[in-house]
Design a protein around this motif. Structure first.
Motif, PDB file in Angstrom:
ATOM      1  N   GLU A  30       0.842  -1.204   0.000  1.00  0.00           N
ATOM      2  CA  GLU A  30       0.000   0.000   0.000  1.00  0.00           C
ATOM      3  C   GLU A  30       0.874   1.249   0.000  1.00  0.00           C
ATOM      4  OE1 GLU A  30      -2.566  -0.194   3.351  1.00  0.00           O
ATOM      5  OE2 GLU A  30      -3.696  -1.919   2.611  1.00  0.00           O
ATOM      6  N   TYR A  31       1.940   1.232   0.796  1.00  0.00           N
ATOM      7  CA  TYR A  31       2.860   2.372   0.816  1.00  0.00           C
ATOM      8  C   TYR A  31       3.519   2.561  -0.547  1.00  0.00           C
ATOM      9  CZ  TYR A  31       2.671   2.893   5.925  1.00  0.00           C
ATOM     10  OH  TYR A  31       2.252   3.126   7.217  1.00  0.00           O
ATOM     11  N   ILE A  49       7.964  12.214   3.652  1.00  0.00           N
ATOM     12  CA  ILE A  49       7.498  11.035   4.386  1.00  0.00           C
ATOM     13  C   ILE A  49       6.122  11.318   5.007  1.00  0.00           C
ATOM     14  CG2 ILE A  49       7.869   9.737   6.523  1.00  0.00           C
ATOM     15  CD1 ILE A  49       9.371   8.534   4.273  1.00  0.00           C
ATOM     16  N   GLU A  50       5.917  12.545   5.452  1.00  0.00           N
ATOM     17  CA  GLU A  50       4.618  12.918   6.024  1.00  0.00           C
ATOM     18  C   GLU A  50       3.521  12.820   4.964  1.00  0.00           C
ATOM     19  OE1 GLU A  50       7.469  14.530   6.531  1.00  0.00           O
ATOM     20  OE2 GLU A  50       7.690  13.945   8.650  1.00  0.00           O
ATOM     21  N   ASP A  51       3.835  13.243   3.744  1.00  0.00           N
ATOM     22  CA  ASP A  51       2.862  13.126   2.652  1.00  0.00           C
ATOM     23  C   ASP A  51       2.511  11.662   2.397  1.00  0.00           C
ATOM     24  OD1 ASP A  51       2.886  15.892   2.175  1.00  0.00           O
ATOM     25  OD2 ASP A  51       4.554  15.732   0.756  1.00  0.00           O
ATOM     26  N   LEU A  52       3.527  10.822   2.398  1.00  0.00           N
ATOM     27  CA  LEU A  52       3.305   9.403   2.135  1.00  0.00           C
ATOM     28  C   LEU A  52       2.458   8.772   3.232  1.00  0.00           C
ATOM     29  CD1 LEU A  52       3.791   6.886   0.490  1.00  0.00           C
ATOM     30  CD2 LEU A  52       6.024   6.631   1.589  1.00  0.00           C
ATOM     31  N   GLY A  53       2.780   9.101   4.481  1.00  0.00           N
ATOM     32  CA  GLY A  53       1.975   8.584   5.585  1.00  0.00           C
ATOM     33  C   GLY A  53       0.529   9.040   5.495  1.00  0.00           C
ATOM     34  N   ALA A  54       0.343  10.326   5.203  1.00  0.00           N
ATOM     35  CA  ALA A  54      -1.010  10.872   5.115  1.00  0.00           C
ATOM     36  C   ALA A  54      -1.813  10.186   4.012  1.00  0.00           C
ATOM     37  CB  ALA A  54      -0.949  12.374   4.866  1.00  0.00           C
ATOM     38  N   ALA A  55      -1.149   9.861   2.909  1.00  0.00           N
ATOM     39  CA  ALA A  55      -1.847   9.187   1.801  1.00  0.00           C
ATOM     40  C   ALA A  55      -2.328   7.805   2.198  1.00  0.00           C
ATOM     41  CB  ALA A  55      -0.920   9.085   0.598  1.00  0.00           C
ATOM     42  N   CYS A  56      -1.707   7.229   3.224  1.00  0.00           N
ATOM     43  CA  CYS A  56      -2.095   5.892   3.694  1.00  0.00           C
ATOM     44  C   CYS A  56      -2.839   5.948   5.022  1.00  0.00           C
ATOM     45  CB  CYS A  56      -0.850   5.012   3.825  1.00  0.00           C
ATOM     46  SG  CYS A  56      -0.038   4.677   2.249  1.00  0.00           S
ATOM     47  N   GLY A  57      -3.177   7.158   5.467  1.00  0.00           N
ATOM     48  CA  GLY A  57      -3.980   7.302   6.677  1.00  0.00           C
ATOM     49  C   GLY A  57      -3.213   7.142   7.967  1.00  0.00           C
ATOM     50  N   VAL A  58      -1.902   7.381   7.942  1.00  0.00           N
ATOM     51  CA  VAL A  58      -1.095   7.277   9.162  1.00  0.00           C
ATOM     52  C   VAL A  58      -0.189   8.502   9.250  1.00  0.00           C
ATOM     53  CG1 VAL A  58      -1.112   4.755   9.146  1.00  0.00           C
ATOM     54  CG2 VAL A  58       0.753   5.986   8.009  1.00  0.00           C
ATOM     55  N   SER A  59       0.507   8.618  10.361  1.00  0.00           N
ATOM     56  CA  SER A  59       1.473   9.697  10.504  1.00  0.00           C
ATOM     57  C   SER A  59       2.752   9.353   9.753  1.00  0.00           C
ATOM     58  CB  SER A  59       1.798   9.921  11.986  1.00  0.00           C
ATOM     59  OG  SER A  59       2.439   8.772  12.521  1.00  0.00           O
ATOM     60  N   GLY A  60       3.537  10.352   9.426  1.00  0.00           N
ATOM     61  CA  GLY A  60       4.785  10.122   8.713  1.00  0.00           C
ATOM     62  C   GLY A  60       5.713   9.122   9.397  1.00  0.00           C
ATOM     63  N   PRO A  61       5.962   9.256  10.698  1.00  0.00           N
ATOM     64  CA  PRO A  61       6.872   8.327  11.370  1.00  0.00           C
ATOM     65  C   PRO A  61       6.460   6.867  11.274  1.00  0.00           C
ATOM     66  CG  PRO A  61       6.544  10.271  12.723  1.00  0.00           C
ATOM     67  CD  PRO A  61       5.572  10.389  11.577  1.00  0.00           C
ATOM     68  N   ALA A  62       5.167   6.584  11.090  1.00  0.00           N
ATOM     69  CA  ALA A  62       4.720   5.193  10.972  1.00  0.00           C
ATOM     70  C   ALA A  62       5.332   4.510   9.756  1.00  0.00           C
ATOM     71  CB  ALA A  62       3.200   5.139  10.887  1.00  0.00           C
ATOM     72  N   VAL A  63       5.691   5.277   8.737  1.00  0.00           N
ATOM     73  CA  VAL A  63       6.294   4.707   7.532  1.00  0.00           C
ATOM     74  C   VAL A  63       7.631   4.052   7.850  1.00  0.00           C
ATOM     75  CG1 VAL A  63       7.099   5.227   5.187  1.00  0.00           C
ATOM     76  CG2 VAL A  63       5.115   6.437   6.121  1.00  0.00           C
ATOM     77  N   ALA A  75      13.782   3.152  -3.758  1.00  0.00           N
ATOM     78  CA  ALA A  75      14.567   1.977  -4.142  1.00  0.00           C
ATOM     79  C   ALA A  75      13.692   0.734  -4.192  1.00  0.00           C
ATOM     80  CB  ALA A  75      15.719   1.780  -3.166  1.00  0.00           C
ATOM     81  N   ALA A  76      12.850   0.546  -3.186  1.00  0.00           N
ATOM     82  CA  ALA A  76      11.971  -0.628  -3.167  1.00  0.00           C
ATOM     83  C   ALA A  76      11.037  -0.624  -4.362  1.00  0.00           C
ATOM     84  CB  ALA A  76      11.175  -0.662  -1.867  1.00  0.00           C
ATOM     85  N   LEU A  77      10.567   0.549  -4.738  1.00  0.00           N
ATOM     86  CA  LEU A  77       9.652   0.670  -5.864  1.00  0.00           C
ATOM     87  C   LEU A  77      10.344   0.303  -7.176  1.00  0.00           C
ATOM     88  CD1 LEU A  77       6.814   1.609  -6.784  1.00  0.00           C
ATOM     89  CD2 LEU A  77       7.792   3.898  -7.052  1.00  0.00           C
ATOM     90  N   LEU A  78      11.480   0.927  -7.472  1.00  0.00           N
ATOM     91  CA  LEU A  78      12.124   0.749  -8.770  1.00  0.00           C
ATOM     92  C   LEU A  78      12.905  -0.558  -8.870  1.00  0.00           C
ATOM     93  CD1 LEU A  78      13.282   4.395  -9.623  1.00  0.00           C
ATOM     94  CD2 LEU A  78      11.163   3.196 -10.231  1.00  0.00           C
TER      95      LEU A  78
END
Length: 209
Positions: A30-31, A49-63, A75-78
């Motif tokens: 999902e991330y 990172i905060e944007d990414l967390g928000a897009a998944c409904g969590v806080s940035g540090p949760a990522v 890196a994981a994506l590509l």
């Protein structure tokens, strides 16, 4: 002697440990899907990172429970996509009964990827240079192996041509198939897949005077 009723779960039995692993992998995916969308829209440097967390409904540090940081997400994506393409293409070739069949199936395989992963293609085109050196080299090696696999089948189909010509044909097909981010919209349109497959087949099968 009383019976020991303590639960002993083999992680390979589909028990709680396997369920946790599956849930963790699902969350990780999902991330990555959110990252592909955000990076495609704003560019790697325009996403936090905060944007990414928000897009998944969590806080940035949760990522950080899943990735060391934004660089690790890219890196994981590509790297993951490059590995998946190479692995899938090898399976396609191994199951084919000749170069024409192999190339037709490779084209269909790449067409499906391109139609379903437009955001990833945008990120690859724009943000590959944002990877660190090690990950960038790994992606480029995987991509070279992918091109080489296509080129090997092309040389079997066109034995009169050299390796450089085979690579040129492969890249021509990739250019057609990976044009999907410029087609507009996110979903498939009627006839889009068949049109891409037909045009790519024409590129790889054409006889040059």
């Amino acid at each position: 002697m009383s019976e020991d009723r303590t639960a002993r779960v083999d992680p390979d039995d589909g028990g709680p440990a396997s369920a946790r692993d599956a849930a963790r992998d699902e969350r990780r995916q999902e991330y990555l899907a959110a990252a592909a969308r955000l990076f495609a829209e704003r560019g790697y440097r325009g996403v936090s990172i905060e944007d990414l967390g928000a897009a998944c409904g969590v806080s940035g540090p949760a990522v950080y429970r899943y990735f060391r940081g934004k660089q690790a997400v890219l890196a994981a994506l590509l790297v993951g996509v490059s590995e998946s393409l190479l692995e899938g293409s090898r399976a396609v070739v191994e199951d084919a009964d000749g170069p024409a069949t192999a190339l037709q199936r490779l084209i269909e395989f790449q067409a499906d990827f391109s139609l379903d992963n437009r955001d990833v293609i945008r990120v690859q085109d724009r943000d590959l240079a944002s990877l660190d050196d090690g990950d960038s080299q790994l992606v480029r090696r995987l991509q070279r192996d992918y091109v080489a696999l296509w080129a090997a089948q092309l040389r079997r189909l066109h034995p009169e041509e050299d390796a450089a010509a085979a690579r040129q044909r492969a890249h021509a097909a990739f250019g057609l198939l990976n044009s999907t981010p410029h087609s507009g919209g996110r979903g498939r349109t009627p006839g889009q897949r068949s049109r891409l497959v037909a045009m790519a087949w024409a590129a790889v099968s054409a006889r040059v005077p």
